[in-house]
Design a protein around this motif. Structure first.
Motif, short mmCIF file in Angstrom:
data_model
loop_
_atom_site.label_atom_id
_atom_site.label_comp_id
_atom_site.label_asym_id
_atom_site.label_seq_id
_atom_site.Cartn_x
_atom_site.Cartn_y
_atom_site.Cartn_z
N ASP A 83 39.00 29.54 52.41
CA ASP A 83 38.86 28.14 52.04
C ASP A 83 39.04 27.90 50.55
N VAL A 84 38.57 28.83 49.74
CA VAL A 84 38.53 28.58 48.30
C VAL A 84 38.74 29.88 47.54
N ASP A 85 39.43 29.79 46.40
CA ASP A 85 39.58 30.91 45.48
C ASP A 85 38.54 30.76 44.37
N TYR A 86 37.84 31.83 44.10
CA TYR A 86 36.71 31.84 43.16
C TYR A 86 36.99 32.82 42.03
N LEU A 87 37.00 32.30 40.81
CA LEU A 87 37.23 33.12 39.63
C LEU A 87 36.02 33.02 38.73
N PHE A 88 35.50 34.17 38.30
CA PHE A 88 34.29 34.22 37.49
C PHE A 88 34.59 34.73 36.09
N GLY A 89 34.06 34.04 35.08
CA GLY A 89 34.20 34.47 33.70
C GLY A 89 32.84 34.70 33.07
N GLN A 90 32.56 35.94 32.68
CA GLN A 90 31.33 36.28 31.95
C GLN A 90 31.60 36.11 30.47
N VAL A 91 30.92 35.15 29.85
CA VAL A 91 31.18 34.80 28.45
C VAL A 91 30.27 35.61 27.55
N SER A 92 30.87 36.33 26.61
CA SER A 92 30.08 37.06 25.63
C SER A 92 29.29 36.08 24.77
N ILE A 93 28.11 36.48 24.35
CA ILE A 93 27.25 35.59 23.56
C ILE A 93 27.66 35.61 22.09
N ASP A 94 27.87 36.79 21.56
CA ASP A 94 28.12 36.90 20.11
C ASP A 94 29.54 37.26 19.75
N LYS A 95 30.42 37.38 20.74
CA LYS A 95 31.81 37.71 20.47
C LYS A 95 32.73 36.69 21.13
N ALA A 96 33.92 36.53 20.60
CA ALA A 96 34.91 35.59 21.16
C ALA A 96 35.63 36.27 22.31
N PHE A 97 34.92 36.40 23.42
CA PHE A 97 35.42 37.25 24.50
C PHE A 97 34.91 36.76 25.85
N VAL A 98 35.82 36.59 26.80
CA VAL A 98 35.47 36.28 28.18
C VAL A 98 35.89 37.47 29.03
N ASP A 99 34.94 38.05 29.75
CA ASP A 99 35.21 39.23 30.58
C ASP A 99 35.54 38.78 32.00
N TRP A 100 36.75 39.08 32.45
CA TRP A 100 37.21 38.71 33.79
C TRP A 100 37.23 39.91 34.73
N SER A 101 36.57 41.01 34.37
CA SER A 101 36.74 42.26 35.11
C SER A 101 35.90 42.38 36.37
#
Length: 398
Positions: A83-101
């Motif tokens: 029904d739906v595609d779900y993508l999750f992004g874990q956002v770093s708190i102190d770095k300019a970084f989104v972890d998609w792993s």
């Protein structure tokens, strides 16, 4: 001097399990952010309030913990029977970084409800009363999740009497099925134990050598015995998160484990892969006081588990790590099943906030262990909906 108005983006702030995050429909994101890349990451970082050298995320929606620095993007599924595609992004708190792993198992509990309420699920699949079955394609890790969402009078039911340790108030129960949690996209379960062993000896310079179970189920996870690294398994957050030397040791263990699992080639790469793998330590059941001062009795649990996420001891348990726990507990000879006193198809484990039950169906096929699904219950509800705003300069020059 003239200033550009802020960009308004439709969004919903939701709790799922013991996490919170900002949910978006893909179509509602700025056009430049509708594709993976720097523009998308810049938008999500600004929404959450990262990078923040103060570690507070005051100028954003994040809560300055791994459990609250999260984003979700949903869209109609491009895959058959979903029904739906779900993508999750874990956002770093102190770095300019989104972890998609990796995935967030806790926020997975909110995906089905958001999908229904946002018109991403065909109306014919939603009963007037009962359980709606939402078929979710988890795009980060190419896995299927089945969510059973309670519906009352055609609307998602959020209130109820289901209690989840780590969440203050009761809500409606959402059952999640993580299908083939250890299989590759082609169905090959050989990647469940990347080294080919149920237990390896993990050599960590400056720290020592000790047994480890390294498993890829739900999320790549490194399990070690609490006693081997100087712990009891009953520790709460303050015992570890206030100890910078301990956190550094855990991160070093995690980095060497990631190399042994084949996730990275050099330990230096671990800094750019904060979300995965997770590291957890296990111990046989014992009584302790949870973070809410509730007594957890040894007789009521099968084992103790403590896990770290984004460099800190988690206040409860990550949903994806719970899948790894349930899977490893179902297989004889892992550190997890050994701590539980033997393999079990369902276990209740103790974590800092209380207990959680998770089940897994494991079978051995031609000498290889395979798990058809892992099951657990969570709850979810909308906390706020409307628009988030970010400065127009966020997308300037990208």
């Amino acid at each position: 001097m003239s200033f550009l108005p802020q960009i308004r983006i439709p969004a919903t702030y939701m709790r799922g399990g013991t996490s919170k995050g900002v949910f978006f429909r893909l179509q509602d994101l700025p056009e430049a952010a509708q594709q993976p890349g720097p523009a998308r990451d810049a938008v999500l970082l600004r929404v959450i309030g990262s990078p923040d050298p103060y570690g507070k995320q005051i100028d954003g929606m994040g809560g300055a913990t791994s459990s609250t620095s999260k984003t979700v993007i949903l869209s109609p599924s491009t895959r058959a029977d979903h029904d739906v595609d779900y993508l999750f992004g874990q956002v770093s708190i102190d770095k300019a970084f989104v972890d998609w792993s990796g995935n967030c198992g806790n926020l997975s509990a909110a995906v089905g409800a958001f999908a229904i309420s946002s018109g991403l699920v065909d109306a014919s699949r939603i009963p007037q009363n009962g359980l709606a079955t939402v078929r979710i394609w988890q795009a980060n890790i190419s896995k299927t999740i089945i969510a059973h969402i309670p519906v009352c009078n055609g609307q998602v039911q959020e209130s109820g009497d289901f209690e989840l340790d780590g969440v203050t108030f009761p809500a409606a129960e959402v059952q999640l099925e993580f299908m083939d949690p250890a299989a590759d996209e082609d169905g090959d379960g050989g990647a469940m134990f990347p080294t080919g062993n149920l237990i390896d000896t993990l050599d960590v310079p400056g720290i020592g050598s000790f047994p480890a179970t390294m498993i890829n189920a739900g999320i790549p996870t490194i399990f070690v015995n609490a006693a081997d690294i100087g712990y009891q398994g009953t520790e709460l957050q303050d015992a570890i998160n206030g100890d910078t030397a301990a956190l550094a040791r855990f991160e070093t263990i995690r980095a060497y484990g990631a190399v042994k699992m084949g996730l990275i080639k050099d330990i230096a790469e671990a800094a750019t892969r904060q979300h995965t793998p997770k590291i957890a330590f296990v111990a046989p059941s014992a009584s302790y006081q949870s973070s809410s001062n509730k007594t957890v009795q040894a007789a009521d649990i099968d084992l103790l588990v403590r896990a770290l996420s984004m460099g800190k001891l988690h206040h409860a348990m990550m949903g994806t790590a719970a899948v790894a726990i349930g899977t490893a507990a179902a297989i004889p000879g892992t550190l997890v099943s050994n701590a539980a006193g033997g393999a079990k198809q369902a276990v209740r484990f103790g974590h800092p906030s209380g207990t959680l039950r998770v089940g897994a169906e494991a079978v051995q096929d031609n000498g290889q262990w395979k798990v058809s699904r892992a099951i657990m219950s969570r709850s979810a509800r909308v906390l706020m909906e409307g628009w988030v705003r970010i400065p127009a300069e966020t997308l300037t020059g990208i």
